[in-house]
Enzyme design. Structure first.
Site, PDB file in Angstrom:
ATOM      1  N   ARG A 174       0.825  -1.220   0.000  1.00  0.00           N
ATOM      2  CA  ARG A 174       0.000   0.000   0.000  1.00  0.00           C
ATOM      3  C   ARG A 174       0.853   1.262   0.000  1.00  0.00           C
ATOM      4  O   ARG A 174       0.523   2.261   0.641  1.00  0.00           O
ATOM      5  CB  ARG A 174      -0.952   0.020   1.210  1.00  0.00           C
ATOM      6  CG  ARG A 174      -1.913  -1.142   1.262  1.00  0.00           C
ATOM      7  CD  ARG A 174      -2.865  -1.180   0.085  1.00  0.00           C
ATOM      8  NE  ARG A 174      -3.778  -2.321   0.222  1.00  0.00           N
ATOM      9  CZ  ARG A 174      -3.500  -3.539  -0.241  1.00  0.00           C
ATOM     10  NH1 ARG A 174      -2.365  -3.768  -0.898  1.00  0.00           N
ATOM     11  NH2 ARG A 174      -4.365  -4.531  -0.068  1.00  0.00           N
TER      12      ARG A 174
ATOM     13  N   SER B 247     -11.401   0.257   2.574  1.00  0.00           N
ATOM     14  CA  SER B 247     -10.600  -0.141   3.738  1.00  0.00           C
ATOM     15  C   SER B 247      -9.905   1.084   4.327  1.00  0.00           C
ATOM     16  O   SER B 247      -9.155   1.764   3.625  1.00  0.00           O
ATOM     17  CB  SER B 247      -9.559  -1.186   3.339  1.00  0.00           C
ATOM     18  OG  SER B 247     -10.191  -2.344   2.837  1.00  0.00           O
TER      19      SER B 247
ATOM     20  N   GLU C  81      -5.094   3.937   5.653  1.00  0.00           N
ATOM     21  CA  GLU C  81      -4.875   3.835   4.212  1.00  0.00           C
ATOM     22  C   GLU C  81      -5.157   5.152   3.483  1.00  0.00           C
ATOM     23  O   GLU C  81      -4.334   5.595   2.689  1.00  0.00           O
ATOM     24  CB  GLU C  81      -5.739   2.712   3.612  1.00  0.00           C
ATOM     25  CG  GLU C  81      -5.101   1.340   3.656  1.00  0.00           C
ATOM     26  CD  GLU C  81      -5.682   0.399   2.615  1.00  0.00           C
ATOM     27  OE1 GLU C  81      -6.032   0.873   1.515  1.00  0.00           O
ATOM     28  OE2 GLU C  81      -5.775  -0.802   2.895  1.00  0.00           O
TER      29      GLU C  81
END
Length: 357
Positions: free
Chosen positions: A177, A247, A342
């Site tokens: 990520r 998310s 995130e």
């Protein structure tokens, strides 16, 4: 404080607007205004507005689908909505194809197109919201596949020089990520195209997140795509119906030793081997800490998936930030694991009176 030159308005490109609400351009739908705003649909327009902002010494913020953003107030400078479009087949052989995809293309539409063409490699990434240009920034991933697995190179516009160039995938600092676009290159480049190499031969990844359990004995590309879509729809809210950014927390990665210690205390721990350690299921940690379905001050934790924070009625991001901190503290106290966000936070920037005039 940002100071624009006296002739800011007189030489503005025709496509620029002032004081535009960004609520429709972020999937949390938090209230925010752009000091200056432009939607660009071709490279020439992008070059023009970037050159103008550089001449005015204004900061530049680029938004794709707005599905991985946390807007925390008004944004000074120029906000660009990247709507560059186009998909080109640039190379093909018996085993693979190479596609050059403009940054403003919708990611899920691209996945769907590739499945229809029988091109393998990104079917596990179906229904991830956002644009193609945002995919490398976050190195999006799902069900054991990351977009870095298929990226060959990324075309960028260098903000300071106006140069358009290609960057090889191996130079982009892709990690879980993460990428240089999110780190040391932030504010340096605007992604304009992404080149992907996809396979013509099946190479399914089905052992992550119980995906294989949802697929029958007959495995096909369309079947995997449809299964991923069905599973995601059953767990994740549609941002058009309930404001969210997917998310909210990364799955934390821990060492073998930490993993062993956690397993002794929590035998039902959900985890997966990752590199030299283990990746923990952040949603499981949050759920077990009692947060699933929590709601307060207009925000909450989605009732079907604790990894997703949602906005019911809040106009500003502050209640969500408070909830984030409470969840992080709770999970750390229970498991000794620190959760990381995130979505990328865009903090408010003060707009000077001179810049507004």
């Amino acid at each position: 404080m940002i100071h624009a030159s006296k002739n800011t308005l007189s030489d503005m490109p025709a496509c620029l607007q002032k004081g535009v609400s960004l609520s429709p351009f972020n999937t949390f739908r938090f209230a925010s205004k752009a000091q200056f705003f432009a939607q660009v649909e071709h490279l020439g327009a992008l070059l023009e507005v970037v050159a103008w902002a550089q001449a005015q010494q204004l900061p530049i913020t680029v938004i794709g689908g707005g599905s991985n953003l946390l807007l925390c107030g008004d944004i000074a400078g120029l906000v660009i909505i990247n709507q560059l479009s186009g998909v080109r087949l640039t190379a093909e052989d018996d085993d693979s194809v190479s596609l050059s995809v403009a940054a403003g293309e919708h990611w899920h539409s691209l996945v769907e197109h590739c499945v229809q063409q029988s091109w393998y490699g990104i079917e596990n990434l179906a229904l991830i919201p956002g644009t193609v240009g945002a995919a490398p920034v976050q190195n999006i991933g799902a069900y054991g596949v990351e977009v870095k697995d298929v990226i060959e190179r990324v075309q960028v516009l260098a903000i300071d020089t106006g140069e358009v160039k290609w960057l090889a995938a191996q130079d982009c600092g892709f990690a879980y990520r993460d990428s240089h676009f999110k780190g040391k290159w932030q504010g340096r480049y605007i992604i304009t195209e992404v080149e992907l190499r996809l396979s013509k031969r099946p190479a399914f990844v089905l052992n992550y997140g119980g995906l294989k359990n949802h697929i029958g004995p007959e495995v096909s590309l369309a079947g995997v795509f449809e299964t991923v879509c069905a599973v995601r729809r059953s767990k994740l809210p549609d941002p058009k119906e309930l404001a969210n950014a997917g998310s909210f927390f990364k799955n934390p990665v821990v060492s073998v030793k930490v993993h062993e210690d956690l397993l002794q205390r929590f035998p039902d721990l959900v985890s997966f081997p990752f590199g030299e350690g283990y990746k923990l299921a952040a949603g499981w940690l949050i759920d077990q800490a009692g947060w699933k379905g929590y709601r307060d001050k207009g925000v909450g934790v989605y009732k079907k998936q604790a990894l997703v924070l949602v906005n019911y009625t809040a106009l500003q991001a502050s209640p969500l930030l408070e909830l984030e901190a409470l969840i992080q503290q709770s999970v750390f106290e229970r498991y000794g694991v620190q959760l990381e966000r995130e979505p990328v936070e865009l903090p408010a920037r003060v707009v000077s009176k001179e810049a507004e005039s």
